[in-house]
Design a protein around this motif. Structure first.
Motif, PDB file in Angstrom:
ATOM      1  N   ILE A  19       2.895  -1.858   2.111  1.00 39.89           N
ATOM      2  CA  ILE A  19       3.691  -1.705   3.334  1.00 39.89           C
ATOM      3  C   ILE A  19       4.997  -0.982   3.019  1.00 39.89           C
ATOM      4  N   TRP A  20       5.586  -1.299   1.885  1.00 41.49           N
ATOM      5  CA  TRP A  20       6.854  -0.705   1.478  1.00 41.49           C
ATOM      6  C   TRP A  20       6.700   0.774   1.123  1.00 41.49           C
ATOM      7  N   LEU A  21       5.589   1.147   0.468  1.00 41.75           N
ATOM      8  CA  LEU A  21       5.425   2.518  -0.008  1.00 41.75           C
ATOM      9  C   LEU A  21       4.777   3.471   0.990  1.00 41.75           C
ATOM     10  N   ILE A  22       3.911   2.971   1.841  1.00 41.80           N
ATOM     11  CA  ILE A  22       3.150   3.838   2.751  1.00 41.80           C
ATOM     12  C   ILE A  22       3.757   3.748   4.148  1.00 41.80           C
ATOM     13  N   VAL A  75     -13.141   4.060  -0.525  1.00 36.34           N
ATOM     14  CA  VAL A  75     -13.401   4.223   0.909  1.00 36.34           C
ATOM     15  C   VAL A  75     -13.694   2.870   1.547  1.00 36.34           C
ATOM     16  N   ILE A  76     -14.492   2.061   0.870  1.00 37.70           N
ATOM     17  CA  ILE A  76     -14.820   0.732   1.411  1.00 37.70           C
ATOM     18  C   ILE A  76     -13.568  -0.132   1.490  1.00 37.70           C
ATOM     19  N   ASN A  77     -12.723  -0.088   0.463  1.00 30.46           N
ATOM     20  CA  ASN A  77     -11.473  -0.850   0.510  1.00 30.46           C
ATOM     21  C   ASN A  77     -10.567  -0.374   1.644  1.00 30.46           C
ATOM     22  N   ALA A  78     -10.539   0.934   1.886  1.00 33.69           N
ATOM     23  CA  ALA A  78      -9.745   1.469   2.996  1.00 33.69           C
ATOM     24  C   ALA A  78     -10.300   0.974   4.333  1.00 33.69           C
ATOM     25  N   HIS A  96      -0.147  -3.131  11.219  1.00 34.40           N
ATOM     26  CA  HIS A  96      -0.895  -1.980  11.722  1.00 34.40           C
ATOM     27  C   HIS A  96      -1.041  -0.920  10.633  1.00 34.40           C
ATOM     28  N   VAL A  97      -2.228  -0.336  10.586  1.00 30.92           N
ATOM     29  CA  VAL A  97      -2.518   0.779   9.682  1.00 30.92           C
ATOM     30  C   VAL A  97      -2.798   2.000  10.547  1.00 30.92           C
ATOM     31  N   ASP A  98      -2.032   3.068  10.345  1.00 32.47           N
ATOM     32  CA  ASP A  98      -2.177   4.292  11.138  1.00 32.47           C
ATOM     33  C   ASP A  98      -3.135   5.261  10.463  1.00 32.47           C
ATOM     34  N   LEU A 104      -6.440   4.612   3.007  1.00 36.57           N
ATOM     35  CA  LEU A 104      -6.927   4.981   1.680  1.00 36.57           C
ATOM     36  C   LEU A 104      -5.831   4.819   0.627  1.00 36.57           C
ATOM     37  N   LEU A 105      -4.645   5.323   0.922  1.00 37.03           N
ATOM     38  CA  LEU A 105      -3.524   5.150  -0.007  1.00 37.03           C
ATOM     39  C   LEU A 105      -3.142   3.675  -0.146  1.00 37.03           C
ATOM     40  N   GLY A 106      -3.144   2.967   0.960  1.00 38.98           N
ATOM     41  CA  GLY A 106      -2.833   1.538   0.924  1.00 38.98           C
ATOM     42  C   GLY A 106      -3.849   0.748   0.121  1.00 38.98           C
ATOM     43  N   ALA A 107      -5.123   1.069   0.279  1.00 37.20           N
ATOM     44  CA  ALA A 107      -6.168   0.383  -0.479  1.00 37.20           C
ATOM     45  C   ALA A 107      -6.026   0.654  -1.969  1.00 37.20           C
ATOM     46  N   LEU A 108      -5.654   1.879  -2.314  1.00 37.86           N
ATOM     47  CA  LEU A 108      -5.438   2.219  -3.722  1.00 37.86           C
ATOM     48  C   LEU A 108      -4.268   1.412  -4.295  1.00 37.86           C
ATOM     49  N   ILE A 109      -3.183   1.342  -3.556  1.00 36.80           N
ATOM     50  CA  ILE A 109      -2.010   0.599  -4.010  1.00 36.80           C
ATOM     51  C   ILE A 109      -2.311  -0.899  -4.090  1.00 36.80           C
TER      52      ILE A 109
END
Length: 125
Positions: A19-22, A75-78, A96-98, A104-109
């Protein structure tokens, strides 16, 4: 019970970092206490999604795991993060995820931070 609590706090920290980075992942609320409670509720919801839905999706996507050498996991994590966002909206949580890119970036982090915290915090029996 202690192991569940530690893993939940580690996942909450991982979600907080995302949440902080994305910029496309938001958690809104009145004061800090409300945000912490909302983050814990979202973390429990995310854990429920990962425990119930993700194994079914992984089973159905097994040929894609082989074909992409496991990269489909991102992709599945996203998608699980986007599903959590949708469910959070249904139960009236301020998470909320926009879009897919932010997910995808959030799932990676979330994956990297959660892995690092689980390595740093030993599992107790």
């Amino acid at each position: 019970m202690m192991n569940f609590l530690v893993k939940t706090i580690a996942n909450a920290a991982a979600l907080a970092v995302a949440i902080w980075l994305i910029g496309g992942i938001t958690l809104t609320g009145g004061n800090t206490g409300d945000k912490v409670l909302a983050l814990l509720a979202v973390t429990l919801l995310f854990g429920l999604v990962n425990a119930v839905v993700k194994p079914v999706v992984n089973l159905l996507a097994f040929p894609l795991f082989v074909l992409t050498l496991g990269l489909i996991t991102l992709v599945i994590n996203a998608l699980m993060l986007m599903l959590t966002s949708w469910l959070a909206d249904v139960v009236d949580l301020d998470f909320h995820v926009d879009g897919f890119g932010a997910a995808l970036l959030g799932a990676l982090i979330v994956s990297v931070v959660s892995w690092a915290l689980n390595v740093a915090i030993p599992e107790r029996d």
